[in-house]
Design a protein around this motif. Structure first.
Motif, PDB file in Angstrom:
ATOM      1  N   GLU A  54      90.315  43.247   3.839  1.00 48.91           N
ATOM      2  CA  GLU A  54      89.197  43.010   2.828  1.00 48.91           C
ATOM      3  C   GLU A  54      87.992  42.255   3.288  1.00 48.91           C
ATOM      4  N   PRO A  55      88.193  41.162   3.854  1.00 49.70           N
ATOM      5  CA  PRO A  55      87.128  40.219   4.446  1.00 49.70           C
ATOM      6  C   PRO A  55      86.337  41.165   5.217  1.00 49.70           C
ATOM      7  N   ILE A  56      86.696  41.767   6.470  1.00 51.99           N
ATOM      8  CA  ILE A  56      85.847  42.274   7.173  1.00 51.99           C
ATOM      9  C   ILE A  56      85.177  43.623   6.645  1.00 51.99           C
ATOM     10  N   LEU A  57      85.698  44.209   5.588  1.00 54.85           N
ATOM     11  CA  LEU A  57      85.110  45.418   4.900  1.00 54.85           C
ATOM     12  C   LEU A  57      83.948  44.860   4.131  1.00 54.85           C
ATOM     13  N   VAL A  58      84.245  43.844   3.046  1.00 54.77           N
ATOM     14  CA  VAL A  58      83.004  43.204   2.347  1.00 54.77           C
ATOM     15  C   VAL A  58      81.859  42.892   3.302  1.00 54.77           C
ATOM     16  N   GLN A  59      82.382  41.849   4.174  1.00 58.09           N
ATOM     17  CA  GLN A  59      81.237  41.533   5.189  1.00 58.09           C
ATOM     18  C   GLN A  59      80.366  42.575   5.598  1.00 58.09           C
ATOM     19  N   HIS A  60      81.106  43.960   6.192  1.00 57.67           N
ATOM     20  CA  HIS A  60      80.144  44.860   6.486  1.00 57.67           C
ATOM     21  C   HIS A  60      79.418  45.862   5.601  1.00 57.67           C
ATOM     22  N   PHE A  61      80.251  46.133   4.627  1.00 59.87           N
ATOM     23  CA  PHE A  61      79.825  47.159   3.627  1.00 59.87           C
ATOM     24  C   PHE A  61      79.360  46.611   2.297  1.00 59.87           C
ATOM     25  N   GLY A  62      79.597  45.308   1.833  1.00 60.23           N
ATOM     26  CA  GLY A  62      79.255  44.737   0.784  1.00 60.23           C
ATOM     27  C   GLY A  62      80.418  45.034  -0.314  1.00 60.23           C
ATOM     28  N   ASP A  63      80.257  44.777  -1.422  1.00 67.63           N
ATOM     29  CA  ASP A  63      81.359  44.763  -2.604  1.00 67.63           C
ATOM     30  C   ASP A  63      81.663  46.310  -3.068  1.00 67.63           C
ATOM     31  N   VAL A  64      82.450  46.924  -2.006  1.00 69.78           N
ATOM     32  CA  VAL A  64      82.790  48.098  -2.243  1.00 69.78           C
ATOM     33  C   VAL A  64      84.571  48.189  -2.594  1.00 69.78           C
ATOM     34  N   MET A  65      85.112  47.166  -2.997  1.00 73.72           N
ATOM     35  CA  MET A  65      86.580  47.203  -2.599  1.00 73.72           C
ATOM     36  C   MET A  65      87.253  48.079  -3.769  1.00 73.72           C
ATOM     37  N   TYR A  66      86.589  48.089  -5.351  1.00 76.62           N
ATOM     38  CA  TYR A  66      86.873  48.986  -6.235  1.00 76.62           C
ATOM     39  C   TYR A  66      87.100  50.367  -5.676  1.00 76.62           C
ATOM     40  N   GLU A  67      86.003  50.894  -5.039  1.00 69.29           N
ATOM     41  CA  GLU A  67      85.892  52.332  -4.669  1.00 69.29           C
ATOM     42  C   GLU A  67      86.930  52.454  -3.470  1.00 69.29           C
ATOM     43  N   PHE A  68      87.071  51.382  -2.680  1.00 72.77           N
ATOM     44  CA  PHE A  68      87.918  51.338  -1.527  1.00 72.77           C
ATOM     45  C   PHE A  68      89.216  51.680  -1.972  1.00 72.77           C
ATOM     46  N   VAL A  69      89.709  50.808  -2.991  1.00 72.24           N
ATOM     47  CA  VAL A  69      90.908  50.870  -3.784  1.00 72.24           C
ATOM     48  C   VAL A  69      91.322  52.357  -4.427  1.00 72.24           C
ATOM     49  N   SER A  70      90.388  52.910  -4.913  1.00 77.38           N
ATOM     50  CA  SER A  70      90.420  53.998  -5.527  1.00 77.38           C
ATOM     51  C   SER A  70      90.718  55.135  -4.342  1.00 77.38           C
ATOM     52  N   ALA A  71      89.797  54.974  -3.378  1.00 77.94           N
ATOM     53  CA  ALA A  71      90.078  56.061  -2.212  1.00 77.94           C
ATOM     54  C   ALA A  71      91.338  55.806  -1.562  1.00 77.94           C
ATOM     55  N   ALA A  72      91.791  54.690  -1.453  1.00 79.01           N
ATOM     56  CA  ALA A  72      93.056  54.119  -0.799  1.00 79.01           C
ATOM     57  C   ALA A  72      94.269  55.020  -1.384  1.00 79.01           C
ATOM     58  N   GLU A  73      94.108  54.856  -2.809  1.00 81.59           N
ATOM     59  CA  GLU A  73      95.240  55.324  -3.630  1.00 81.59           C
ATOM     60  C   GLU A  73      95.519  56.783  -3.438  1.00 81.59           C
ATOM     61  N   ARG A  74      94.259  57.658  -3.394  1.00 83.10           N
ATOM     62  CA  ARG A  74      94.160  58.874  -3.192  1.00 83.10           C
ATOM     63  C   ARG A  74      94.673  59.345  -2.116  1.00 83.10           C
ATOM     64  N   HIS A  75      94.371  58.632  -1.050  1.00 84.87           N
ATOM     65  CA  HIS A  75      94.701  58.887   0.348  1.00 84.87           C
ATOM     66  C   HIS A  75      96.063  58.619   0.558  1.00 84.87           C
ATOM     67  N   TRP A  76      96.828  57.854  -0.194  1.00 84.74           N
ATOM     68  CA  TRP A  76      98.389  57.578  -0.202  1.00 84.74           C
ATOM     69  C   TRP A  76      98.952  58.651  -0.859  1.00 84.74           C
ATOM     70  N   SER A  77      98.343  59.155  -1.908  1.00 86.37           N
ATOM     71  CA  SER A  77      99.201  60.448  -2.660  1.00 86.37           C
ATOM     72  C   SER A  77      99.121  61.553  -1.873  1.00 86.37           C
ATOM     73  N   LEU A  78      97.996  61.942  -1.283  1.00 79.51           N
ATOM     74  CA  LEU A  78      97.892  63.058  -0.133  1.00 79.51           C
ATOM     75  C   LEU A  78      98.769  62.880   1.108  1.00 79.51           C
ATOM     76  N   GLU A  79      98.823  61.781   1.849  1.00 79.81           N
ATOM     77  CA  GLU A  79      99.478  61.540   3.062  1.00 79.81           C
ATOM     78  C   GLU A  79     100.931  60.788   2.789  1.00 79.81           C
ATOM     79  N   GLY A  80     101.082  60.221   1.807  1.00 71.92           N
ATOM     80  CA  GLY A  80     102.436  59.433   1.911  1.00 71.92           C
ATOM     81  C   GLY A  80     102.468  58.201   2.693  1.00 71.92           C
ATOM     82  N   ASN A  81     103.528  57.959   3.143  1.00 71.88           N
ATOM     83  CA  ASN A  81     103.739  56.610   3.917  1.00 71.88           C
ATOM     84  C   ASN A  81     102.872  56.808   5.208  1.00 71.88           C
ATOM     85  N   LEU A  82     101.871  56.065   5.701  1.00 71.55           N
ATOM     86  CA  LEU A  82     101.218  56.260   6.801  1.00 71.55           C
ATOM     87  C   LEU A  82     101.405  55.305   8.051  1.00 71.55           C
ATOM     88  N   LEU A  83     102.640  55.065   8.021  1.00 71.53           N
ATOM     89  CA  LEU A  83     103.269  53.994   9.148  1.00 71.53           C
ATOM     90  C   LEU A  83     103.115  54.769  10.376  1.00 71.53           C
TER      91      LEU A  83
END
Length: 240
Positions: free
Chosen positions: A198-227
């Motif tokens: 989160e710190p490096i994302l906010v520093q570079h892109f600004g306050d986009v964490m709400y949108e990032f969380v939403s996109a990350a949850e969708r990504h997980w639902s499609l890809e499953g565990n990404l380890l």
């Protein structure tokens, strides 16, 4: 002040600052512990940043063509940072002082064929945000996740080439089972990404964490565990 005693006294300390800079006075430490940190680079790979080469290109063909160049730039930056870390800690340790280090590594000693799972996952999520118009492509192209997962061979070679320490023991631990459980739900997965980035994302892109969380949850639902295929390397070192 420490009271006078015939018994051994142990003084521990945690000092703020970058571990790629001097933290303590010379010959002042007997033991240094670095846990789960040194796969984080001090900065973006210099060769990529200087030549404006994206770490992760949205175009698959361009990404494939630049792949080896990008990986070599990350490997070069890791060797530079890790060498600097070893030199600095050697100055701070007393003669015959010890150091214990753990970091994320690849399981294979061959040249990496993929980015670290963290870098790849973050980049994939951000590329979706670019396609949705949430973040600017130019901003995306200039963003580098400062993480590199070396092989145990790379780590050993860097220690031996730098020369300040002798290796007493190296062990590889596979944490996949524990991490699979830890990342078993979208919320756990997203919380991990936020804690790490989160710190490096906010520093570079600004306050986009709400949108990032939403996109990350969708990504997980499609890809499953990404380890990815990684492990933890633990090293016991003695100052030469």
């Amino acid at each position: 002040m420490l009271r006078q005693s015939n018994e051994h006294v142990v003084v521990t300390g945690i000092t703020p600052g970058s571990f790629y800079e001097r933290l303590y006075t010379s010959d002042s430490l007997h033991l240094v512990c670095s846990s789960n940190s040194l796969h984080w680079l001090s900065k973006a790979p210099e060769d990529l940043f200087r030549n404006l080469i994206p770490a992760y290109d949205m175009d698959k063909d361009a990404r494939r063509q630049r792949h080896r160049l990008v990986l070599e730039a990350y490997a070069k930056q890791f060797r530079k940072d890790f060498t600097n870390f070893l030199k600095l800690r050697a100055k701070e340790l007393v003669s015959k002082g010890r150091m214990v280090v753990s970091l994320v590594v690849r399981r294979s000693d061959v040249t990496a064929t993929k980015f670290s799972y963290l870098s790849r996952t973050i980049s994939q999520i951000l590329s979706v945000m670019v396609s949705e118009g949430v973040i600017d492509k130019e901003k995306f192209d200039s963003f580098y996740v400062p993480v590199y997962e070396p092989s145990s061979k790379e780590v050993r070679e860097t220690i031996e080439e730098e020369g300040s320490f002798s290796i007493k023991e190296m062990q590889v631990h596979d944490p996949t089972t524990d991490m699979n459980n830890a990342l078993s739900t979208p919320s756990k997965f997203v919380n991990l990404l936020r804690a790490l980035c989160e710190p490096i994302l906010v520093q570079h892109f600004g306050d986009v964490m709400y949108e990032f969380v939403s996109a990350a949850e969708r990504h997980w639902s499609l890809e499953g565990n990404l380890l990815g295929p990684y492990a933890m390397l633990a090293i016991s070192l003695a100052k030469a």
